[in-house]
Scaffold this active site. Structure first.
Site, PDB file in Angstrom:
ATOM      1  N   GLU A 209      -2.348 -15.127   4.365  1.00  0.00           N
ATOM      2  CA  GLU A 209      -2.563 -13.676   4.437  1.00  0.00           C
ATOM      3  C   GLU A 209      -3.989 -13.380   4.893  1.00  0.00           C
ATOM      4  O   GLU A 209      -4.699 -12.581   4.288  1.00  0.00           O
ATOM      5  CB  GLU A 209      -2.238 -13.037   3.085  1.00  0.00           C
ATOM      6  CG  GLU A 209      -0.770 -13.255   2.736  1.00  0.00           C
ATOM      7  CD  GLU A 209      -0.350 -12.637   1.410  1.00  0.00           C
ATOM      8  OE1 GLU A 209      -1.226 -12.345   0.587  1.00  0.00           O
ATOM      9  OE2 GLU A 209       0.857 -12.441   1.218  1.00  0.00           O
ATOM     10  N   GLU A 286       7.220 -15.632   2.597  1.00  0.00           N
ATOM     11  CA  GLU A 286       7.332 -15.276   1.179  1.00  0.00           C
ATOM     12  C   GLU A 286       8.205 -14.035   1.049  1.00  0.00           C
ATOM     13  O   GLU A 286       7.916 -13.013   1.664  1.00  0.00           O
ATOM     14  CB  GLU A 286       5.957 -14.939   0.582  1.00  0.00           C
ATOM     15  CG  GLU A 286       4.999 -16.086   0.547  1.00  0.00           C
ATOM     16  CD  GLU A 286       3.648 -15.689  -0.057  1.00  0.00           C
ATOM     17  OE1 GLU A 286       3.551 -14.643  -0.737  1.00  0.00           O
ATOM     18  OE2 GLU A 286       2.678 -16.431   0.164  1.00  0.00           O
TER      19      GLU A 286
END
Ligand code: NAG
Length: 311
Positions: A209, A286
């Site tokens: 991220e 995810e």
């Protein structure tokens, strides 16, 4: 019907051919090839490819059905059992982060299962990779250096705080120095387990991220092209971010395949990802269908509608 047809007026050759065609349907499940047999029996010439709108593994169509298991959070004695359950659930891939903090507990002191640290039993990374392959699973490695993983300091070793690092997750000199030293230890160890060398690793995620970062001095640009590609040049490199909130800020288009992290609005996230990365496969890294619990906090649950919908 098929049997009636075979018993009709056909020549022996045609009957034989018909029987041969039926053979795949009459073999028992025990005789089905394993994933490794299916994907590698004719030799290995290429790894996971994302150069078209779908995945190919060694030239054959492939869908990634992956579940996470962080080896460093599961007692080693349970690894094989957990991996068997992942495979039995119909998944073909297991994904794990790598915990830098546990593998380098003190500056320049490493533990991969024989280092004598107090977490020694949890860090037999190579054994984990081998066991996954033995249980017929491919592996996605999420190597960090920063992994988040709902870990304090995102898996960075705490000793880094004493080392005059002025910018974590940036191209700041000291930070790069320690990351490079770590990757130079880690990557040669895992490189031999890449799929194209006969191992289980089909993809490697860099950072995590990174689009969240305030300062977009993309670390992998400095490190990846030198270090990763030197060791893992045949393994697909990916990044993961939420496409709606961070667009492609956490990736380098063309170098990495961007994958999506999301907990709702899968269709909108995929639309965005497709817009950012046309003609490449869509992949979720995810999918937050649950959430973690803090010690002593109440157990978190989520409603199905909140995952499907746009909350
Ligand atoms: C692989 O998948 C693509 C996209 O779904 C499809 O067009 C192609 O025919 C498939 N190839 C094989 C060999 O099944």
């Amino acid at each position: 019907m098929v049997r009636l047809y075979i018993q009709g007026k056909m020549t022996t050759t045609i009957k034989l051919l018909a029987l041969l065609c039926l053979l795949p349907f009459v073999v028992s499940d025990d005789n089905l090839p394993t994933s490794y047999e299916y994907y590698t029996s004719e030799g290995i010439s290429s790894g996971l490819s994302a150069d078209q709108s779908y995945f190919l593994l060694n030239g054959k169509n492939f869908s990634v059905y992956s579940g996470a298991m962080h080896y460093f959070r599961v007692p080693r004695a349970y690894w094989r059992d957990r991996l068997k359950k992942i495979r039995a659930a119909g998944l073909n891939t297991v994904e794990t982060y790598i915990a830098w903090n546990l593998h380098e507990p003190q500056s320049g002191v490493y533990d991969f299962g024989d280092g004598g640290s107090e977490m020694e039993d949890f860090v037999h990374l190579e054994e984990f990779l081998q066991t996954a392959q033995e249980e017929d699973l491919f592996v996605i490695l999420r190597s960090g250096p920063y992994i988040c993983a709902e870990y304090n300091f995102g898996g960075f070793p705490s000793w880094l705080l004493r080392e005059n690092v002025m910018g974590f997750r940036t191209t700041e000199e000291n930070y790069i120095k320690y990351v490079t030293r770590w990757f130079n230890v880690l990557l040669p160890k895992v490189a031999q387990y890449q799929f194209t060398k006969g191992g289980p690793i089909i993809a490697l995620q860099v950072e995590n991220e990174y689009g969240n970062q305030e300062y977009q001095t993309f670390l992998p640009e400095k490190i990846t092209l030198k270090t990763f590609i030197r060791f893992l040049f045949k393994t697909l490199l990916v990044t993961s971010d939420s496409p709606l909130s961070h667009q492609d800020k956490g990736t380098l288009p063309g170098v990495f395949l961007q994958t999506a992290n999301l907990g709702a609005s899968p269709e909108k996230q995929f639309e965005k990802l497709l817009e950012l990365q046309p003609d490449r496969p869509l992949m979720v890294m995810e999918f937050w269908i649950g959430w973690f619990d803090f010690w002593t906090s109440e157990h978190n649950t989520k409603e199905v509608d909140s995952v499907k919908g746009g909350i």
